[in-house]
Enzyme design. Structure first.
Site, PDB file in Angstrom:
ATOM      1  N   LYS A 106     -15.318 -46.736 -23.106  1.00 50.92           N
ATOM      2  CA  LYS A 106     -15.665 -45.651 -22.188  1.00 50.92           C
ATOM      3  C   LYS A 106     -14.499 -45.367 -21.250  1.00 50.92           C
ATOM      4  CE  LYS A 106     -19.365 -44.470 -18.870  1.00 50.92           C
ATOM      5  NZ  LYS A 106     -20.593 -45.002 -18.228  1.00 50.92           N
ATOM      6  N   SER A 140     -24.095 -41.869 -18.588  1.00 47.99           N
ATOM      7  CA  SER A 140     -22.730 -41.384 -18.630  1.00 47.99           C
ATOM      8  C   SER A 140     -21.904 -41.923 -19.801  1.00 47.99           C
ATOM      9  CB  SER A 140     -22.030 -41.728 -17.311  1.00 47.99           C
ATOM     10  OG  SER A 140     -22.034 -43.124 -17.079  1.00 47.99           O
ATOM     11  N   SER A 193     -26.999 -45.563 -17.789  1.00 49.46           N
ATOM     12  CA  SER A 193     -25.875 -44.908 -18.467  1.00 49.46           C
ATOM     13  C   SER A 193     -25.508 -45.503 -19.822  1.00 49.46           C
ATOM     14  CB  SER A 193     -24.635 -44.908 -17.564  1.00 49.46           C
ATOM     15  OG  SER A 193     -24.803 -44.007 -16.507  1.00 49.46           O
TER      16      SER A 193
END
Length: 448
Positions: free
Chosen positions: A69, A144, A168
């Site tokens: 990420k 996210s 997330s």
């Protein structure tokens, strides 16, 4: 994959090239990967193959590609957190979790898309644009860690490192039909995660975790075994015994289940999925009871406590965000949190796993943040609805595994959240693995 590379059934170079081919074919339509390190990955894969030929083993993930990420610092590889001032930021060191995967022999293939500073349940980056859900491009993959979940589901990556401060990891895993783990709070180091911004003091001391997303429970367990550990730079990170629990049967465990929490209902399809799972377990002779929340635990009030901590700590780390004026609210919230943790732990002491919905709805169509979320014809607030069933366990710090289970009438994944006592991560993963006998396994999105 790691075993196949070590056994010389396939080369690391062949694996890397296969993923690069998949990325070239599908990423233009998904926009899951935002920084591709192809040249370096190929060079490292050749070095990995050469090392094996000479009898060298870099570790358990020798020559295996992984994605990260874009909120986690990667040495020598752009890390932006989708934040304009960091558009060209190239870290000089790895986040602790990234360093641990590298030390196990993994090859960093790419960075995946995230909303600005990981602060949304959708993934629409001001730097890189919108990420789409491989099950339906008109739908969000969540956020996210939306880029990472989309990449795993579409076969652009076999393993992703994500982060979770309110859902997330779990929301994107649910929306994209993959597996995800939010570990126990402080089980995994968050050093090198943005936010906080590089070079600023650590202010996010609660709620946040880092964990894996993958296509199987076994991969979640393998990754957790590599990234968990004490951390000199974060004294609060717990020291973990590596000893695994003996594998048991489905009937060895006690299951609570819930069809939702508080005043945000799940869709009828979601409720039916959880009821079906509970009924299937009961039919197999398991101890199963419905509990929509622990005694003396007000799920509706939990959100205010969560937000008082979230807004205060995040506001301190980001001067461009509105800061909480009332410090007393924060202190009070921490005290309330202690009580809620004790209540949750007391409840879960009677159950090996709590089976819950992940989000009240399957993946929804792309929309502006703040637009209402519809649940069976009724509208609910954007943040309140999406995070209704995930933020609870950020507040209490419990580990939670998301597993794909079934699909909606529209063909979108519906997952289940499997929650355990704090610190029970490895046991919880073993329970999740046995549950796949009932839930089934990963299914590819159509066309991938």
């Amino acid at each position: 994959m790691a075993n196949a590379i070590r056994d010389r059934q396939v080369s690391s170079t062949e694996v890397i090239e296969a993923y690069l081919s998949q990325i070239a074919q599908y990423n233009p339509g998904l926009n899951a990967i935002v920084t591709l390190d192809a040249e370096n990955a190929i060079a490292q894969s050749k070095a990995a193959d050469k090392a094996l030929a000479q009898g060298e083993n870099w570790g358990i993930l020798h020559g295996v590609p992984v994605t990260i990420k874009d909120t986690l610092e990667t040495k020598g590889l752009r890390t932006t957190s989708s934040y304009q001032p960091l558009a060209n930021y190239v870290p000089k060191q790895d986040a602790t979790v990234v360093a641990r995967l590298r030390a196990a022999g993994a090859i960093i293939l790419a960075k995946t898309n995230t909303p600005q500073l990981a602060d949304n349940f959708q993934t629409n980056s001001p730097l890189f644009g919108r990420t789409n859900n491989p099950w339906n491009h008109e739908c969000t993959p969540g956020g996210s860690t939306g880029g990472g979940a989309s990449a795993i589901a579409a076969g652009l990556s076999p393993l992703e490192l994500g982060s979770d401060i309110g859902g997330s990891i779990r929301v994107p895993a649910h929306f994209c039909g993959i597996y995800g783990l939010k570990p126990t709070e402080h089980r995994v180091s968050t050093f090198g995660h943005i936010p906080e911004l590089p070079g600023t003091p650590k202010t996010i001391r609660h709620l946040q975790t880092i964990g894996p997303l993958a296509r199987s429970v076994e991969d979640l367990r393998l990754c957790l075994s590599l990234i968990q550990c004490s951390e000199l730079r974060q004294a609060e990170v717990m020291s973990i015994s590596q000893q695994a629990n003996p594998v048991s049967t489905l009937q060895s465990y006690r299951y609570a289940w819930s069809e939702g929490f508080g005043n945000i209902p799940a869709t009828a399809e979601t409720k039916a999925a959880l009821e079906k799972l509970a009924s299937s377990l009961a039919a197999l002779g398991c101890c199963v009871e419905q509990h929509n929340e622990p005694p003396n635990f007000d799920s509706n009030a939990v959100r205010d406590t969560y937000l008082n901590i979230y807004n205060f700590e995040l506001g301190l780390s980001q001067p461009d965000l509105t800061q909480i004026q009332q410090r007393q609210n924060y202190i009070t919230a921490l005290s309330e949190r202690d009580t809620l943790i004790a209540t949750m732990e007391n409840f879960l002491s009677n159950w090996d796993a709590w089976l819950c919905p992940v989000v009240p709805v399957p993946a929804f169509t792309h929309r502006q943040p703040g637009e209402p979320i519809e649940v069976d014809g009724c509208e609910f607030s954007y943040l309140g609805a999406i995070g209704a069933y995930t933020t609870i366990f950020n507040l209490t710090g419990n580990p939670a595994v998301v597993m794909p289970f079934t699909q909606s009438q529209d063909g979108l994944p519906i997952g289940v959240q499997v929650v355990g006592q704090r610190g029970s991560d490895m046991k919880l993963l073993e329970i999740a693995e046995t549950l796949t006998q009932v839930t089934g396994f990963f299914q590819r999105p159509p066309g991938y």
